[in-house]
Write a protein that holds these residues in place. Structure first.
Motif, PDB file in Angstrom:
ATOM      1  N   SER A  19      -4.808  -3.698  -4.439  1.00  0.00           N
ATOM      2  CA  SER A  19      -4.500  -2.707  -5.470  1.00  0.00           C
ATOM      3  C   SER A  19      -5.590  -1.664  -5.647  1.00  0.00           C
ATOM      4  O   SER A  19      -5.324  -0.543  -6.070  1.00  0.00           O
ATOM      5  CB  SER A  19      -4.238  -3.411  -6.801  1.00  0.00           C
ATOM      6  OG  SER A  19      -5.393  -4.134  -7.229  1.00  0.00           O
TER       7      SER A  19
ATOM      8  N   ALA B 170      -4.466 -15.370  -3.497  1.00  0.00           N
ATOM      9  CA  ALA B 170      -3.901 -14.162  -4.105  1.00  0.00           C
ATOM     10  C   ALA B 170      -4.960 -13.070  -4.255  1.00  0.00           C
ATOM     11  O   ALA B 170      -4.668 -11.875  -4.088  1.00  0.00           O
ATOM     12  CB  ALA B 170      -3.292 -14.495  -5.461  1.00  0.00           C
ATOM     13  N   TRP B 171      -6.168 -13.456  -4.572  1.00  0.00           N
ATOM     14  CA  TRP B 171      -7.278 -12.499  -4.689  1.00  0.00           C
ATOM     15  C   TRP B 171      -7.525 -11.820  -3.351  1.00  0.00           C
ATOM     16  O   TRP B 171      -7.668 -10.587  -3.284  1.00  0.00           O
ATOM     17  CB  TRP B 171      -8.517 -13.257  -5.167  1.00  0.00           C
ATOM     18  CG  TRP B 171      -9.813 -12.521  -5.116  1.00  0.00           C
ATOM     19  CD1 TRP B 171     -10.682 -12.458  -4.056  1.00  0.00           C
ATOM     20  CD2 TRP B 171     -10.430 -11.753  -6.162  1.00  0.00           C
ATOM     21  NE1 TRP B 171     -11.795 -11.712  -4.375  1.00  0.00           N
ATOM     22  CE2 TRP B 171     -11.658 -11.265  -5.669  1.00  0.00           C
ATOM     23  CE3 TRP B 171     -10.055 -11.451  -7.470  1.00  0.00           C
ATOM     24  CZ2 TRP B 171     -12.529 -10.498  -6.437  1.00  0.00           C
ATOM     25  CZ3 TRP B 171     -10.916 -10.673  -8.241  1.00  0.00           C
ATOM     26  CH2 TRP B 171     -12.131 -10.203  -7.723  1.00  0.00           C
TER      27      TRP B 171
ATOM     28  N   ARG C  29      -5.427 -10.239 -13.698  1.00  0.00           N
ATOM     29  CA  ARG C  29      -4.581 -10.665 -12.571  1.00  0.00           C
ATOM     30  C   ARG C  29      -5.111 -11.934 -11.904  1.00  0.00           C
ATOM     31  O   ARG C  29      -4.333 -12.730 -11.381  1.00  0.00           O
ATOM     32  CB  ARG C  29      -4.485  -9.551 -11.521  1.00  0.00           C
ATOM     33  CG  ARG C  29      -3.710  -8.337 -11.979  1.00  0.00           C
ATOM     34  CD  ARG C  29      -3.198  -7.536 -10.787  1.00  0.00           C
ATOM     35  NE  ARG C  29      -4.247  -7.148  -9.859  1.00  0.00           N
ATOM     36  CZ  ARG C  29      -5.046  -6.098 -10.005  1.00  0.00           C
ATOM     37  NH1 ARG C  29      -4.932  -5.331 -11.076  1.00  0.00           N
ATOM     38  NH2 ARG C  29      -5.944  -5.798  -9.091  1.00  0.00           N
ATOM     39  N   HIS C  30      -6.426 -12.111 -11.925  1.00  0.00           N
ATOM     40  CA  HIS C  30      -7.035 -13.238 -11.198  1.00  0.00           C
ATOM     41  C   HIS C  30      -8.070 -13.948 -12.079  1.00  0.00           C
ATOM     42  O   HIS C  30      -9.259 -14.012 -11.751  1.00  0.00           O
ATOM     43  CB  HIS C  30      -7.713 -12.738  -9.927  1.00  0.00           C
ATOM     44  CG  HIS C  30      -6.855 -11.898  -9.049  1.00  0.00           C
ATOM     45  ND1 HIS C  30      -5.869 -12.424  -8.237  1.00  0.00           N
ATOM     46  CD2 HIS C  30      -6.821 -10.548  -8.855  1.00  0.00           C
ATOM     47  CE1 HIS C  30      -5.275 -11.448  -7.572  1.00  0.00           C
ATOM     48  NE2 HIS C  30      -5.833 -10.297  -7.924  1.00  0.00           N
TER      49      HIS C  30
ATOM     50  N   ASP D 160      -4.996  -9.140  -2.513  1.00  0.00           N
ATOM     51  CA  ASP D 160      -4.873  -8.038  -3.473  1.00  0.00           C
ATOM     52  C   ASP D 160      -5.479  -6.759  -2.888  1.00  0.00           C
ATOM     53  O   ASP D 160      -6.686  -6.685  -2.636  1.00  0.00           O
ATOM     54  CB  ASP D 160      -5.580  -8.409  -4.776  1.00  0.00           C
ATOM     55  CG  ASP D 160      -5.296  -7.420  -5.904  1.00  0.00           C
ATOM     56  OD1 ASP D 160      -5.014  -6.242  -5.622  1.00  0.00           O
ATOM     57  OD2 ASP D 160      -5.363  -7.834  -7.077  1.00  0.00           O
TER      58      ASP D 160
ATOM     59  N   LEU E  42      -8.645  -6.762 -12.871  1.00  0.00           N
ATOM     60  CA  LEU E  42      -8.890  -7.889 -11.970  1.00  0.00           C
ATOM     61  C   LEU E  42      -8.990  -9.200 -12.747  1.00  0.00           C
ATOM     62  O   LEU E  42      -8.479 -10.235 -12.311  1.00  0.00           O
ATOM     63  CB  LEU E  42     -10.169  -7.657 -11.167  1.00  0.00           C
ATOM     64  CG  LEU E  42     -10.097  -6.607 -10.061  1.00  0.00           C
ATOM     65  CD1 LEU E  42     -11.475  -6.415  -9.417  1.00  0.00           C
ATOM     66  CD2 LEU E  42      -9.076  -7.005  -8.996  1.00  0.00           C
TER      67      LEU E  42
END
Length: 371
Positions: free
Chosen positions: A49, A43-44, A83-84, A47, A80
């Protein structure tokens, strides 16, 4: 000459039998080292974003990670971490405060996940009970200063005792067999013979002037099995230790490494960088995977064993991939020796009032910040 060769070969063979012939060696669980990037890496990597690629947890050097975060506004760093959390919390080179924040979030997320599993009636009762135990365990980690947290397998963790950014000096403790997320701070009658207990004891002996990292950040052997007699787990652990130290260096300067039991093999295999490490202390060591201390580029100390330490019965051999070489307390190894008066047993070298603990605190306080 032939007879001497035969005697030497026979002695080596007997030493190997001594290492492998004990029943517990064969019965202990074999371990596969936990390597690679932390959970959540996919997922990182996906990303976008921020409009720029995020540093790859599997390949980015700690210096590159540090430079990336230094260029971000505080709000983006925090975003960050939220989210992670498992990536940021285990990312060497990320700001210390951000890692502590991320790991607090990761622990809470994992605790909630295990609580849900514990209440899932579709799961077997044994799995539900194990999940409930993990949830309780993670609850006990709330409000702890965790520099790393990885629940996979037996689990890995690094806890900070003190303040890495403001204390005078920093020490890193590298543990031996049977140390993991569940055991590194298990309840202990002595209070100083677990990894966390050793860290607390060292910090107190320094007058709370040394920040101590209790680093259960590699896959340790379980029991006195073949894994403990070989160095594969130490090699994998050494790579992780090197990354940890490189990530800490901009904040802490050079650190003192205290390496207990099999952890001393990890430290020996890590080839410490003098720019990052002021010195290495081998405690209750079965050998460091070295023949002489000067194979490392930093000063090496070894603690004289107390009479109750069973590691003195381990053969100091290196044969066919088994054993860890010269006894670090022997004259042939050429380490600087430290006293052990007042200590007792394999895990008792950090006992309050012992000569060994006093020596450890003195070394930690004199670790210099300049190479």
């Amino acid at each position: 000459m032939l007879s001497r060769l035969r005697r030497g070969t026979a002695a080596a063979g007997l030493a190997l039998v001594a290492v492998l012939g004990v029943g517990s060696w064969a019965s202990a669980d074999a371990q596969t080292p936990l390597t690679g990037p932390p959970p959540g890496t996919a997922a990182w990597r996906a990303d976008t974003s921020l409009g720029v690629p995020l540093p790859d947890p599997g390949s980015a050097r700690p210096a590159e990670v540090a430079a990336f975060f230094a260029g971000l506004p505080a709000a983006q760093r925090e975003s960050l971490a939220v989210r992670h959390p498992q990536v940021v919390g285990n990312l060497d080179g990320a700001p210390v405060a951000l890692r502590l924040r991320a790991n607090a979030l990761a622990v809470e997320e994992e605790r909630e996940h295990q609580r849900q599993r514990a209440g899932d009636t579709a799961l077997p009762s044994a799995e539900r009970a194990a999940a409930a135990a993990k949830a309780d365990r993670y609850g006990g980690l709330a409000h702890r200063a965790l520099l790393a947290f990885d629940p996979r397998g037996r689990g890995q963790v690094a806890e900070v005792f003190g303040d890495l950014e403001h204390d005078e000096r920093t020490a890193v403790l590298v543990p031996g067999s049977d140390t993991d997320l569940a055991t590194y701070d298990r309840p202990s009658a002595a209070g100083y013979d677990t990894l966390a207990g050793m860290a607390r004891s060292l910090r107190a002996a320094s007058g709370d002037r040394v920040a101590v990292v209790a680093w259960a950040g590699y896959t340790t052997p379980v029991g006195l099995g073949v894994d403990a007699a070989r160095e594969e787990l130490a090699e994998a652990g050494a790579e992780r230790l090197d990354r940890l130290l490189a990530g800490l260096a901009p904040v802490t300067g050079r650190v003192e490494l205290f390496c207990h039991s099999y952890g001393s093999v990890v430290c020996g295999r890590s080839a410490p960088d003098p720019a990052l490490v002021a010195g290495v202390v081998a405690v209750a060591s079965p050998g460091m995977g070295l023949e002489r201390a000067d194979e490392l580029r930093v000063p090496v100390w070894a603690v004289r064993r107390n009479a109750g330490d069973w590691v003195g019965d381990v053969p100091n051999v290196s044969l066919l991939g088994f054993g860890h070489g010269t006894d670090p307390t022997s004259g042939a190894f050429r380490a600087r020796l430290l006293p052990s008066t007042g200590s007792h047993g394999h895990g008792g070298y950090f006992a309050p009032g012992s000569a060994s603990l006093a020596a450890f605190a003195a070394l930690a306080l004199t670790a210099t910040t300049n190479a």
